[in-house]
Design an enzyme around this catalytic site. Sequence first.
Site, short mmCIF file in Angstrom:
data_model
loop_
_atom_site.label_atom_id
_atom_site.label_comp_id
_atom_site.label_asym_id
_atom_site.label_seq_id
_atom_site.Cartn_x
_atom_site.Cartn_y
_atom_site.Cartn_z
N GLY A 103 -2.49 -4.64 8.74
CA GLY A 103 -1.97 -5.29 9.92
C GLY A 103 -1.27 -6.64 9.32
O GLY A 103 -1.01 -7.63 10.24
N HIS A 107 -8.18 1.23 -3.73
CA HIS A 107 -9.28 0.91 -2.65
C HIS A 107 -10.07 2.09 -2.25
O HIS A 107 -9.44 2.85 -1.55
CB HIS A 107 -8.59 0.18 -1.56
CG HIS A 107 -9.15 -0.15 0.02
ND1 HIS A 107 -8.62 -0.34 1.06
CD2 HIS A 107 -10.85 -0.38 0.08
CE1 HIS A 107 -9.38 -0.73 1.82
NE2 HIS A 107 -10.67 -0.74 1.34
N GLY A 124 -2.72 3.14 8.39
CA GLY A 124 -1.89 2.10 8.26
C GLY A 124 -1.04 1.91 9.67
O GLY A 124 -1.50 2.55 10.73
N MET A 175 -12.26 4.03 0.03
CA MET A 175 -12.75 4.21 1.40
C MET A 175 -13.42 5.49 1.38
O MET A 175 -13.12 6.33 1.92
CB MET A 175 -11.63 4.00 2.44
CG MET A 175 -11.10 2.57 2.45
SD MET A 175 -9.80 2.52 3.49
CE MET A 175 -8.34 2.95 1.95
N ASP A 180 -4.72 3.43 -1.51
CA ASP A 180 -5.84 3.73 -0.44
C ASP A 180 -6.19 5.07 -0.44
O ASP A 180 -5.58 6.04 -0.17
CB ASP A 180 -5.31 3.57 0.94
CG ASP A 180 -5.04 1.89 1.25
OD1 ASP A 180 -3.98 1.75 1.88
OD2 ASP A 180 -6.10 1.33 1.07
N MET A 233 -8.68 7.66 0.48
CA MET A 233 -9.87 8.04 1.97
C MET A 233 -10.68 9.26 1.90
O MET A 233 -9.80 10.34 1.36
CB MET A 233 -8.95 7.92 3.13
CG MET A 233 -8.57 6.45 3.29
SD MET A 233 -7.36 6.41 4.76
CE MET A 233 -6.70 4.83 4.67
N ASP A 288 -6.58 -7.03 4.17
CA ASP A 288 -5.82 -5.61 4.09
C ASP A 288 -5.94 -5.01 5.53
O ASP A 288 -6.99 -4.85 6.22
CB ASP A 288 -7.01 -4.84 3.10
CG ASP A 288 -6.27 -3.41 2.99
OD1 ASP A 288 -7.06 -2.63 2.35
OD2 ASP A 288 -5.15 -3.25 3.46
N GLY A 319 -8.76 3.13 7.66
CA GLY A 319 -8.45 4.64 7.90
C GLY A 319 -6.83 4.71 8.00
O GLY A 319 -6.50 5.97 7.60
N SER A 335 0.85 -1.09 -0.10
CA SER A 335 -0.08 0.00 0.05
C SER A 335 0.77 1.24 -0.03
O SER A 335 1.73 1.38 0.75
CB SER A 335 -1.08 0.07 1.08
OG SER A 335 -1.43 1.33 1.43
N MET A 344 -11.45 -6.67 5.43
CA MET A 344 -10.60 -5.64 6.22
C MET A 344 -9.98 -6.45 7.77
O MET A 344 -10.80 -6.83 8.32
CB MET A 344 -11.30 -4.45 6.49
CG MET A 344 -11.56 -3.62 5.27
SD MET A 344 -10.03 -3.20 4.37
CE MET A 344 -9.22 -2.16 5.47
N GLY A 354 1.22 -2.41 4.20
CA GLY A 354 2.04 -0.92 4.24
C GLY A 354 3.21 -0.96 4.83
O GLY A 354 4.23 -0.97 4.68
N HIS A 405 -1.14 -1.20 -4.18
CA HIS A 405 -2.28 -0.87 -3.42
C HIS A 405 -2.54 0.71 -3.13
O HIS A 405 -1.78 1.23 -2.36
CB HIS A 405 -2.66 -1.57 -2.27
CG HIS A 405 -3.65 -1.73 -1.66
ND1 HIS A 405 -4.97 -2.55 -1.85
CD2 HIS A 405 -4.27 -1.05 -0.47
CE1 HIS A 405 -6.10 -2.18 -1.11
NE2 HIS A 405 -5.57 -1.31 -0.07
C1 DX5 Z 1 -6.31 0.61 5.85
C2 DX5 Z 1 -6.06 0.58 4.52
C3 DX5 Z 1 -4.74 -0.47 4.44
C4 DX5 Z 1 -3.31 -0.01 5.13
C5 DX5 Z 1 -2.70 -1.10 5.29
O1 DX5 Z 1 -7.48 1.70 5.78
O2 DX5 Z 1 -7.02 0.17 3.75
O3 DX5 Z 1 -4.53 -0.78 3.17
O4 DX5 Z 1 -2.88 0.97 4.35
O5 DX5 Z 1 -1.56 -0.73 6.08
P1 DX5 Z 1 -0.89 -1.70 7.23
O6 DX5 Z 1 -0.22 -2.68 6.34
O7 DX5 Z 1 0.15 -0.78 7.72
O8 DX5 Z 1 -1.78 -2.13 8.24
ZN ZN Z 2 -6.44 -0.89 1.66
#
Ligand code: DX5
Ligand code: ZN
Length: 231
Positions: A178, A69, A147, A71, A38, A40, A176, A145, A11, A140, A198, A36
Site C-alpha cells: 500500500g 520476500h 498487491g 511468503m 514476492d 508466495m 511493504d 498475498g 515489486s 508489512m 507494486g 522486490h
Molecule cells: C504483498 C507483497 C507486496 C506487494 C506490494 O504480499 O509482499 O510486496 O506486492 O504491492 P502494493 O504496492 O500494490 O501494495
Molecule cells: Zn513483498
Amino acid sequence: MTKRKVVIAPSILSANYSKFGIECEALENAGADWIHVDVMDGHFVPNMTFGAGLCAAIRPHIKTVMDVHLMISPVDPFIKSFAQAGADRITVHVEAGDHAHRTLQEVQNQGVAAGIALNPSTPANSLRHLLDLVDLVCVMTVNPGFGGQDFITGQLEKIREVAEMIGDRPIHLQVDGGISHKTAPAAFEAGANVLVAGSAVYAAGEAGRKPDLRKNMETIRNALKLPPGRH
Ligand code: DX5
Ligand code: ZN
C-alpha cells in the site's frame, strides 16, 4: 531515526508476467534501487506466484539488488535454492515457522543478507532476539498475498517501535504494501527507509496510457521531501 539512504524497491508482483526479465531492466532503467520479488506458496499466504526458478531467470537482468520476500512456510528447505538462484537479500517471515533464529542463521550461512518480516498482527517485540541476525526488518503494511491493497495506518506505530528497537544499528527498515506518494511520507517519518511498491509504480498514466515507471517512482520519492544526503 535512521539516517540511511531511502531505497525505492518496486515489486514485480505487479509486472507483466510474460516478460519478467525485460520488466526488471525497465524498472532499473527507470531508477529502481532494488527489485522486490514476492514469492508466495498458496499456504503461508492465499496466493501463489513464483519460485527460485524465476529468480535464476531474472538474475541476469538485475544489476542492482534482488530483494526476495519469501511468503512461504515451511521456509528452511528453500533458502539454499533462492540463494543459489542469485538472491542478494532474502527476507523471511517470523511467522513462517517455530525457529526464526535458526532460519535466519541459515540465510546468513548462504552468504545472503538476511531480513525478517512481520505480518500486521505480529508485535514488534517478536524481533527482540533476532536483531543481531538481520540487516533488514520488513513491517508489512498490508496482509500479505496481494498487491493493490490499502495501507494499514495502524502499522505506523509499529514502524516507530521497530525504528526505536533498531536504534543506530546498520539495519534497513522496510515497509511493504500500500505504499504510494500518499502513504510513503508517513512511513518515512515513522522511520522506514526502504519503500516497496507494486501497484503505485505500475499505475497507468493519464487516459489509460502505459505506466510511466520513472515518473511513478519519482512521485513517491519526491513526496518524502528528503533532506540532502538521504536520496
Ligand atoms: C504483498 C507483497 C507486496 C506487494 C506490494 O504480499 O509482499 O510486496 O506486492 O504491492 P502494493 O504496492 O500494490 O501494495
Ligand atoms: Zn513483498
